[in-house]
Structure formats: structure tokens, C-alpha cells
Design an enzyme around this catalytic site. Structure first.
Site, PDB file in Angstrom:
ATOM      1  N   ASN B 272      63.931  63.288  12.570  1.00  0.00           N
ATOM      2  CA  ASN B 272      65.155  64.055  12.622  1.00  0.00           C
ATOM      3  C   ASN B 272      66.071  63.632  13.774  1.00  0.00           C
ATOM      4  OD1 ASN B 272      66.834  66.249  12.250  1.00  0.00           O
ATOM      5  ND2 ASN B 272      65.463  67.700  13.295  1.00  0.00           N
ATOM      6  N   GLU B 294      60.329  49.141  16.061  1.00  0.00           N
ATOM      7  CA  GLU B 294      59.105  49.118  15.247  1.00  0.00           C
ATOM      8  C   GLU B 294      59.395  49.324  13.777  1.00  0.00           C
ATOM      9  OE1 GLU B 294      55.999  51.119  18.418  1.00  0.00           O
ATOM     10  OE2 GLU B 294      56.416  52.155  16.560  1.00  0.00           O
TER      11      GLU B 294
END
Lengths: 503, 503
Positions: B272, B294
Site C-alpha cells: 500500500n 527487488e
């Protein structure tokens, strides 16, 4: 005026007294000083500055400065300025007892930093401008380049960043140091960074001298003063036992094929235990070793002399007076075996991980899960600082922390239920050693680590209480990944503060 | 048998059922599974293995395995195996709720690791041998090379290290993924390590496919199963406020000349708040940005589509189902803008420091001095794991940690007197952000940090109690570098465990 060490340059005209040089420093200035582990720090200008600060204070005027260094310095710098109540802010490392007391009374702001990050962060800009550099050199060459002295530290950065430069030319430093340094000018801010081209500890990637814009040099001060060389402490039985456990471990790693016979480049701190480990390595079958470390101490010179150590890369010397004499006497032997680099390179995470250093650092305490406290006694009182331990521990091939199992005649256990401050998280602590044994924590879960640490490292007097804590934590903790009793976790430290003993 | 995705190789003869493939796995085996953040994990063999484990347990036989992955996987892997009580040991990261519960009940050993270190430590040898690799690919080329699927993770290392290899060829994965990966085969153990030759986030240094010794491949299983793609959660007001503080900070850094207008490569977590930050960056005047991170999540695809983000390097996707469809539809647009690397490269400290990433990670709590806990709720209960946060935070140009200022409807304060567990030490935490504001901690002493964090980040309901703690600690602490009241430091956590609230 001129001098044999300030040859053929216009800088002879700027030779002056330390008092005259100190006049260039104003209250509120940020000063970048040379110095790393008691070597290569300026010895005259800080004393003169301290006197001026004391005079100002006596006259009712405020006068304090912000001091940046390589690491620890000497009593003529941190000690004198702290005594004059002249240091408002200090980075990145301190071991001076007077400054330490001021920090722990809350009278000096201290920014305790990873030593590899000082130079890059100074360039990054958020630390503010650097007004003055005060840098000890061992000489000035006719082309204006500066021959470094017994430490390199952040000097390259201070000379580049400062608006004004004050040089101390110390004729006590051996002229034979010339050529031993490797000053790399290839660093940059991102996006312009490139690989640091070191693939072996002995790779030379820079030049032997500092460059410095002569227009910035406002004063040259001649000195003839020794470094703060501490006397050599012979290893006691505890230190020898720690060294022996560690050497045995390395031997097992070699015979299991997990380390080469020449080991990997060693990093070693200073002091009694570090010297015992180096002595232990001299008697072990590892040949020929190398070192990629911060500091060259007595034990490393002995290893070099024996031929077991092929070469050592560092950023500074930290020798006993006798070893310093011996090194100067045999400089022809040592010169091509020792390389001094800026600390942003000696401690560069990129290079440490690439070389696969074997990191061996001291600690204040470790908890049963292997969190290590290197800096804060009882969680709040700074001892020295994190120094380069974080640079090495996180990037090492094997990261070792070592300490006697107790302190203060047994009143403090080095192994505690819960570290009162954490500098090295469990992921960065692979081996813990005390005189009682060695815990190999690699690949273990927290509960497995606790069993290994309590059984192998804790002092027998404290082992039952640690086992009892761990057993009850396994019953009552909120979660069982890292069992913790929140009401007891820091009770050992509280007991020490209240009663003078953790027992 | 043969298949369009297993073309022209002798491997067609090894196509079999998941149950047949799982027969190659024995109790006690160590298995290297593909999978990172819910993408690219094997979906059939782990389920079949779980069934065999349950059957063995029903028959009164023990059957447990050791599981290594890239990072988190999906319910068909960690969930199914944990439910079968089949995982004895797990590394390096877990977010599966069933596995988490077992870990927190003390029933599964969990080695929580820096993600950059998994592959090198597997090579180092102390983790023991790797018996089986179970790796999802999106296809097998006629030359026997393997087309990676939606995550790379540690697959290269598992394929190289395992004695036996089981491949899942998942036709659900888009064939257009081919060519997007950059598999670097230049890593080594020291003393043979060389610089990782990345100086820009888009540098390609490897090859598009994995290699694998065909003699080790014991089974090929065909699947057609979606990744665990989580639905997109739109940003709430709190997340938007956090994003806004952070974007304002970056704008100030740019206008102060401390960051380039295109920023530096961004690293961003998932969820979020991360998506809100990416949305905030889309509306900010930074152009053109890059990402070295990542995971590619929804917000990053939007940034790429808008042109504000020029390219993104990662090791895995973590997309909502809708975003996954959209990406496949527009693969011609995305293919040269996204690069998936092994996690030892996406998270390599050397590369992160060289590029100067702007690291933005979530946290569970921070204490008033800026020690950050990313992993352990109330100091003992693991949430997920440290993941790559340590790789990025210590090496970032600016390391940011962000979180709402409270959790559990206000019962938990994210800012506490003393972190109950430390994953990121103060040296690695430069900025803390909550919906109430941002604390820029760079260059501050611990006491200065405390004032900034309490004033800017704490929830107003908790601010007076934090100020009161800090004030009293400044009076009564053993030392004043990091003032601490040992008897109160963990009392907020204790109160939560006992009463359900820190209030």
C-alpha cells in the site's frame, strides 16, 4: 623560513607558529583533522586552538568548534579540546577519556559513524561545509604534493573539501614512509561511481601523495612530536585461550575445504586479544596470509617479519613505541609489504566483500541470540564507537566477535539475555568466541544460536541463569522465533547499574 | 511425451506427473525451490510432496525437509508443506501465514537472512549440500537452456548446486518473458571474486537463460497455474500522507543540489505505502527516473508507462492479476524497460552503494533514536523477515524507513522508547516517515535524533509519553549518549502483550 621537509615550494613562506595557524580558526567552524587510532594526528595546532578557546571562555566569550577526524586521535587533540570545553560536535569515532566523559554527561554531540561512510557523506553535503582542514604530513615535495604521515584516514577528503588548509609537517615521522601510501582519487558521488579496482589486498590503485590546491594552504607548522603510541600489552591467559579457540576453528575450516590454506585476508582490531590472535596465527599452519584491515599493530609486524603474513593493507599504524622504532629501523624490509589507504577504501564494503575478509572484532556484550553491542555500556554510555566493525562484519566471509566472558572481575557477564544496544545484528555475527569456547552460529535459527552461545561462550557462573532465562522464555514469550521475556530482558543491566553487579 | 515449451531436447522423455517427480525427494533432503515474492515458485511438485509427507505421517513415519527459496512463495509451496508439518528448516524469508504460525510456536527452525547472501553462503558450504532443486521455468530451449519465469531469485545457484533437478514448465507464464532476464555467471568464492560490472541500472552483464547439466535433471513437470498475484490495494489517506512527505523531501534535496533532478535509482518495497510513494513520484518533477530494486509492483509499471521511470531492474514481479494481464498485453513496450537479475545481483551491496540507491522500506517500529525493527513483533514474534532491507539500507545513498504512526487501531505506537528488536541500527536509518511527518536524521547525534523523531513522526496521542520518557532518561540514564531507562525501555511492549494496548 624554510625547512628540509618543505623543499623548493612557495609554502616555505607560510611556515608559522601553531598559535598563528590557530588564528585562522573561528568559533563555530567545522574542522577536518587528520588522525586515526592515535597516529598521524596534528599535535600543535589543536593545542594552540585549545589555549585560544580557554582564553575566550575566560573572557566570557563562547568558542566551540565541530571536529571531524579519521578515527581516534591523541590527548593533544581530542583531550585538549574537550578539556577546554571546545568541541560542540564530534564525528566519527572517539576514544579519548575526557571527550568520552563529556559525551556521556550529554555535553558534546557525538555522531558515531561507519568509518567507510565519512568521506562519502562529507561529499554528500548534508553535514555542512568544511571550513578548515588541519592535517599532519611527513613532508611537502617540491611539486607541492604532500607526503602522508602514519595514517591516511580521511585526509584526502579534508584537503579537497576544506576552504582553508593548515598543514603540520612532523619531522618525528620517518621519511621512509614515503611511497608506502596508496591514495585513490577515483571515488565520486553517484551516478558517477565506478568499481573500486582492487581484487587483491596488495593492488595499488592510486598515488603515493596527496594533492592540495596551494592557494588554500594558509599555514604550515613544523612539529617534532611522537604519535600516541600505546605500550604493548602482552597477552594474558584469557586472550591466549580466545586466540587458541579461533585458530582451531580456522584450522577446521581449512581441513573441511571451506577456507584456503592461506586463509583469506584477515581484518583484526587492536589490543590485547587481537595481538594474541595474531600471535596464534604465527604458530598456525596458514601460509602465506594477507591482511586487509584498518590498523597495523605490533602483532602484524611480527607476522610480516616471520614471513607468515605476505603483506598488509590498512589506513593507519597503531604501534608500541618499541615497534615503531623497529619498523623505522627495518623500513627497507617493510616498505613493500605495507600499504596505507584512505579509510573509505580500507573499509569499503565493496572491497571487503570481494576479498572475503575474515573479520575479527571485539565487543562489549552479545546476547544469547548473537546480537552484538560494540559501543554502549549498559545501553546508554558510549565506550568508543562502532568504528569500522560494521563495514567489516556485514561484508566479511566470516564475521567473528570476541571478548572475555566477563568484565569488572566477574561483575558483568559478556553474554546477556538481551543486548542493551545493538550494533551488529544476528545476520552479521557468525562466530562468537570467549575464553570458554567458540560458537559457530552459521546457518542456525535464533533458538539454536542461543543453545550454542550459552553452552560454549558464557562464563560457567552465569550459564545456569542464562539457561533458566532461555527455558522460561521458551515457555512464556509472545513469539517463539526469538523468545524474549520483556520484563526480564534488560534486568541484568538494571541490576548492574543499581548494585554494581549482574549477579 | 513432448510439449511446445520443451522443444527439441531429450528432456521430453523426462516429462512426468508431479507425484512422480516428488518421488525423487526423500525425508531429510534439502530442497532449493524457486520463488520470490509470490512469483515464479513451483506450483505442483510441492503440493505432491506435501501429500506424500501427509501420507508418511499418517503411516507413522517421519518425513520433513529443509526448504531454501528466493524469498516468499505461495500457498501451494510454503502453505501446503507447513500444513503437512513437513518443513524442518526454512531460509531465507517467509510470509506464509501457516509457516509463520509454526515458526512462532517454535515448531520450525527459521534462518532469516540478508537476501544478497543466500547464494554466496550456499556456495560457502556451511549450510550443507543441496539435494534437490525444484525450479519453475517458462520454457526449455532446444539447446537445453532454461527460460526463467517471473522471478529469478536464487535459481541459478540452486541449478548449479543441486544433485538432482526437477523443472516445472509453467505455460501460464508469458512466453514474452524470454529475453527480459540477465543471468550473471561471473560470481565466485574469494579469492576469485572480481568487480560486478554494473555502473548503470540498465547494464546487462549476463545471459537471458539458465544453463543446467541435463544429466542432473530427473523430472520435468508441466503446469498451467497462476502466480500468487495479490489484488492491488489502493492507497489510503495515511499512505498518501507518507508519500507526500517523502516526495517533498526529495524535492528539497533536488533544489538544494544534493540529488540530481532524475533522482538516483529507487528501491521500493511492496504494498500500500510503496505504491502510494510510486504514485506520488509519478506526479513529481523527477524525470527520467530509474529503479534498482527487488520487485516490480503495479506502481512501477504505471511509472514506466508514464515515461517518468525510464527502466527498472529487479529480481521478480509482484503484480496484481490485472497488472499482470496488462503487462503481458503490452510486453513489447515493457520488454526493454525491465530487467530481472539473480537476487545476489539485484541486492548486491557493491552495486547498491555504487549506484547510490534511494532505499525506501517499511518497518514494524522505530525507537526514538532511530533503531528500526523490521521483523519481530514485540521483540519475539517473527512477521516475515529482514529480506533485502539490510542490503539496501546500509548501502543506500539515503535510507528511508516508513510506516503509519500506529497499528491495531492505535493500540500500538510505531515509535517506541526502545526497539524490542533491532534490524537496522541508527547508522543505517537516515530518514523516518509517518503520516505525521518526516525526520531527517542525517548527521544528528542520538539525542538530536530523538527530538526530531518524537516531534515529526510520533502519533500525537503517544507524543507526550515519549517526550516524558526522553526527558526522564536525560536525567536518570547511566550514560547520556543514548539515554535509556532500563526498567521502562521495553515496558510499552510488555503493556501491549499484557493488556492489548501500549496506552
Amino acid at each position: 623560513m624554510s625547512s628540509e621537509r618543505v623543499t623548493g615550494t612557495t609554502l616555505g613562506a607560510k611556515i608559522m607558529s601553531a598559535e598563528g595557524a590557530a588564528d585562522f580558526i573561528q568559533s563555530g567552524d567545522t574542522i577536518g583533522m587528520s588522525g586515526f587510532t592515535g597516529s598521524g594526528y596534528p599535535k600543535a595546532v589543536p593545542l594552540a586552538l585549545a589555549a585560544q578557546i580557554e582564553a575566550a571562555h575566560s573572557a566570557g566569550n563562547s568558542f566551540r568548534v565541530r571536529v571531524w577526524t579519521g578515527a581516534s586521535t591523541g590527548p593533544e587533540l581530542d583531550g585538549a579540546l574537550a578539556k577546554a570545553n571546545g568541541i560542540e560536535f564530534r564525528l566519527p569515532y572517539n576514544s579519548d577519556p575526557i571527550a568520552r566523559e563529556q559525551i556521556n554527561r550529554g555535553e558534546m554531540e557525538y555522531f558515531d559513524m561507519h568509518l567507510s561512510q565519512v568521506a562519502p557523506m562529507a561529499w554528500q553535503g548534508f553535514l555542512g561545509p568544511l571550513d578548515v582542514a588541519v592535517v599532519e604530513v611527513s613532508g611537502i615535495r617540491s611539486d607541492g604534493s604532500l607526503i602522508p604521515s602514519s595514517s591516511v584516514g580521511n585526509n584526502k577528503t579534508w584537503l579537497d573539501r576544506a576552504s582553508k588548509v593548515i598543514l603540520e609537517v612532523n619531522r618525528w615521522q620517518s621519511q621512509a614512509l614515503e611511497g608506502m601510501h596508496d591514495i585513490y582519487y577515483g571515488t565520486a558521488l553517484p551516478p558517477d561511481r565506478v568499481p573500486i579496482p582492487i581484487t587483491r589486498p596488495d593492488d595499488r590503485i592510486g598515488q603515493p601523495c596527496f594533492r592540495c590546491d596551494p592557494d588554500k594552504i594558509v599555514a604550515v607548522v613544523e612539529t617534532d612530536a611522537p604519535d600516541r603510541n600505546a605500550p604493548f600489552k602482552p597477552a594474558d591467559e584469557t586472550a591466549r585461550a580466545i586466540a587458541s579457540h579461533l585458530v582451531d576453528f580456522f584450522e577446521r575450516e581449512v581441513s573441511n575445504g571451506r577456507l584456503p590454506r592461506s586463509l583469506l585476508p584477515i581484518q583484526s582490531g587492536v589490543g590485547n586479544i587481537a595481538n594474541a590472535v595474531l600471535t596464534g596465527l604465527a604458530d598456525a599452519p596458514f601460509d602465506p596470509m594477507t591482511a586487509y584491515t584498518e590498523v597495523i599493530q605490533d602483532g602484524m609486524l611480527s607476522l610480516l617479519e616471520s614471513g607468515r603474513l605476505r603483506m598488509a593493507s590498512a589506513t593507519a599504524f597503531s604501534l608500541s613505541p618499541e615497534a615503531a622504532v623497529e619498523m623505522n629501523r627495518r623500513m627497507d624490509f617493510f616498505r613493500d609489504k605495507i600499504l596505507l589507504r584512505p579509510q573509505e577504501i580500507s573499509n569499503h564494503p565493496e572491497v571487503i566483500r570481494r576479498l572475503g575478509c575474515l573479520a575479527m572484532n571485539g565487543m562489549i556484550e552479545a546476547d544469547i541470540y548473537g546480537n552484538v553491542n560494540s559501543t554502549h555500556v549498559m545501553g546508554s554510555r558510549i565506550q568508543n564507537g562502532i568504528g569500522g566493525s560494521g563495514d567489516f562484519a556485514r561484508n566479511a566471509y566470516i564475521s567473528v566477535f570476541m571478548s572475555p566472558s566477563t568484565a569488572k572481575s566477574g561483575a558483568i557477564s559478556t553474554i546477556v539475555p538481551h543486548a542493551s544496544h545493538v550494533d551488529h545484528i544476528t545476520q552479521d555475527v557468525q562466530v562468537i568466541v570467549t575464553e570458554h569456547g567458540l560458537a559457530d552460529l552459521r546457518g542456525l535459527s535464533p533458538k539454536q544460536r542461543a543453545e550454542a552461545i550459552i553452552a560454549n561462550c558464557a562464563h560457567p557462573d552465569y550459564r545456569p541463569a542464562l539457561m533458566d532465562y532461555f527455558r522460561r522464555a521458551r515457555q512464556h514469550s509472545y513469539g517463539q522465533q526469538t523468545p524474549t521475556l520483556l520484563d526480564e530482558a534488560l534486568s541484568w543491566h538494571r541490576r548492574f547499574v543499581e548494585t554494581g553487579s549482574m549477579r
